[in-house]
Design a protein around this motif. Sequence first.
Motif, PDB file in Angstrom:
ATOM      1  N   ASN A 188     112.722  53.263 121.888  1.00 31.56           N
ATOM      2  CA  ASN A 188     111.381  53.748 121.509  1.00 31.56           C
ATOM      3  C   ASN A 188     110.487  52.625 120.977  1.00 31.56           C
ATOM      4  OD1 ASN A 188     111.938  56.342 122.268  1.00 31.56           O
ATOM      5  ND2 ASN A 188     112.147  57.179 120.214  1.00 31.56           N
ATOM      6  N   GLY A 209     108.156  54.871 123.623  1.00 33.58           N
ATOM      7  CA  GLY A 209     108.507  55.773 122.536  1.00 33.58           C
ATOM      8  C   GLY A 209     107.397  56.722 122.123  1.00 33.58           C
ATOM      9  N   ARG A 210     106.151  56.361 122.454  1.00 36.56           N
ATOM     10  CA  ARG A 210     105.011  57.165 122.000  1.00 36.56           C
ATOM     11  C   ARG A 210     104.055  57.417 123.149  1.00 36.56           C
ATOM     12  NH1 ARG A 210     103.030  54.484 116.376  1.00 36.56           N
ATOM     13  NH2 ARG A 210     105.100  54.002 115.564  1.00 36.56           N
ATOM     14  N   ALA A 266     112.240  63.466 119.551  1.00 36.59           N
ATOM     15  CA  ALA A 266     111.004  63.947 118.926  1.00 36.59           C
ATOM     16  C   ALA A 266     111.289  65.193 118.086  1.00 36.59           C
ATOM     17  CB  ALA A 266     109.973  64.272 120.003  1.00 36.59           C
ATOM     18  N   THR A 312     114.371  59.324 125.839  1.00 34.20           N
ATOM     19  CA  THR A 312     114.649  59.312 124.403  1.00 34.20           C
ATOM     20  C   THR A 312     113.428  59.685 123.557  1.00 34.20           C
ATOM     21  OG1 THR A 312     116.332  57.654 124.784  1.00 34.20           O
ATOM     22  CG2 THR A 312     115.558  57.876 122.525  1.00 34.20           C
ATOM     23  N   ALA A 313     112.240  59.267 124.017  1.00 35.03           N
ATOM     24  CA  ALA A 313     111.030  59.592 123.256  1.00 35.03           C
ATOM     25  C   ALA A 313     110.913  61.096 123.055  1.00 35.03           C
ATOM     26  CB  ALA A 313     109.798  59.066 123.989  1.00 35.03           C
ATOM     27  N   CYS A 333     110.253  58.672 130.737  1.00 35.80           N
ATOM     28  CA  CYS A 333     110.719  58.780 129.347  1.00 35.80           C
ATOM     29  C   CYS A 333     111.876  59.752 129.225  1.00 35.80           C
ATOM     30  CB  CYS A 333     109.622  59.313 128.436  1.00 35.80           C
ATOM     31  SG  CYS A 333     108.282  58.191 128.166  1.00 35.80           S
TER      32      CYS A 333
END
Lengths: 64, 257
Positions: B160, B187-188, B212, B207-208, B205
């Motif tokens: 991330n 990550g964002r 969360a 893991t992001a 994506c």
Amino acid sequence: MVKINGKEHEAAGKTIAQLVLDGGYKPERVAVELNLDIVPKAKYNDTVVKDGDSVEIVGFVGGG
Amino acid sequence: MNTNDKLLIGGHEFSSRFILGSGKYSLSLIEAAVKYAGAELITLAVRRAQTKEHENILDYIPEGVTLLPNTSGARNADEAVRIARLARELGCGDFVKVEIMRDTKYLLPDNAETVRATEILSKEGFIVMPYMYPDLNTARDLVNAGAASVMPLASPIGSNKGLATKDFIQILIDEIDLPIIVDAGIGRPSQACEAMEMGAAAVMCNTALATAGDLPVMADAFRQAVEAGRKAYLSGLGRVLMRGGAPSDTLTGFLRD
């Protein structure tokens, strides 16, 4: 003995179809390798495993 | 602006530019993740099968979503080829994300083995989407090897940490005539948006979302960010002044006349 997914089983003489069934897998959700060669679904019924064979039965899981 | 803006990969057309990973979260959240992210491509991994009492991920993926199996776990090209063939035998299409890692600490891809696997698999008719460390020479080799897209990492998988390799991804976007899909490390939503503003064809994506607080809401945020970044790229970003400023209205008003 036949190695199935890393574990030894008394399975010599059985077909791939039987191994899939005995293992509790759904045939439509797995792919099978016998000694590193893929066994097509159409051949599950007439592919017989013998002592020393190695079988991998795989499926999809979550991943990135 | 082009209203028929499609992502083309290996002859397949996608409206969404957000590729969803399916790892590290509950199967029951997959449908919501797909829906809120607007995803049309979802990655999966191949592992030793679970027995039929276990839930199967394929039962949770909405119809119409294209499956993108990865070769995670492969340490060299031969292992990746083996996994890809098994994935295809599972009967869900010809897409494969080649992912080869020798290093377990940083999980960085092995570019040379990735080129080798891409060459073998594209010859076998796979639509190969190789995950790679952003290097222009490797990207060119991947084009020659028959890749359908190139997937450079933004930062290490699962970190991330965002666009650590930004300048090198930009080089690929500028020089490589295939969709450049930023994969790993985003990550964002703001980072996904930035990648799209740079001209990335898509962002992937996992893991992001998986880490969360509220996965479906974050999926929605990523969808909006990717769409915003794409629109900004297509519109053409405003220029940057290296020094000084420029008024956005004329200063020669009545007070000085």
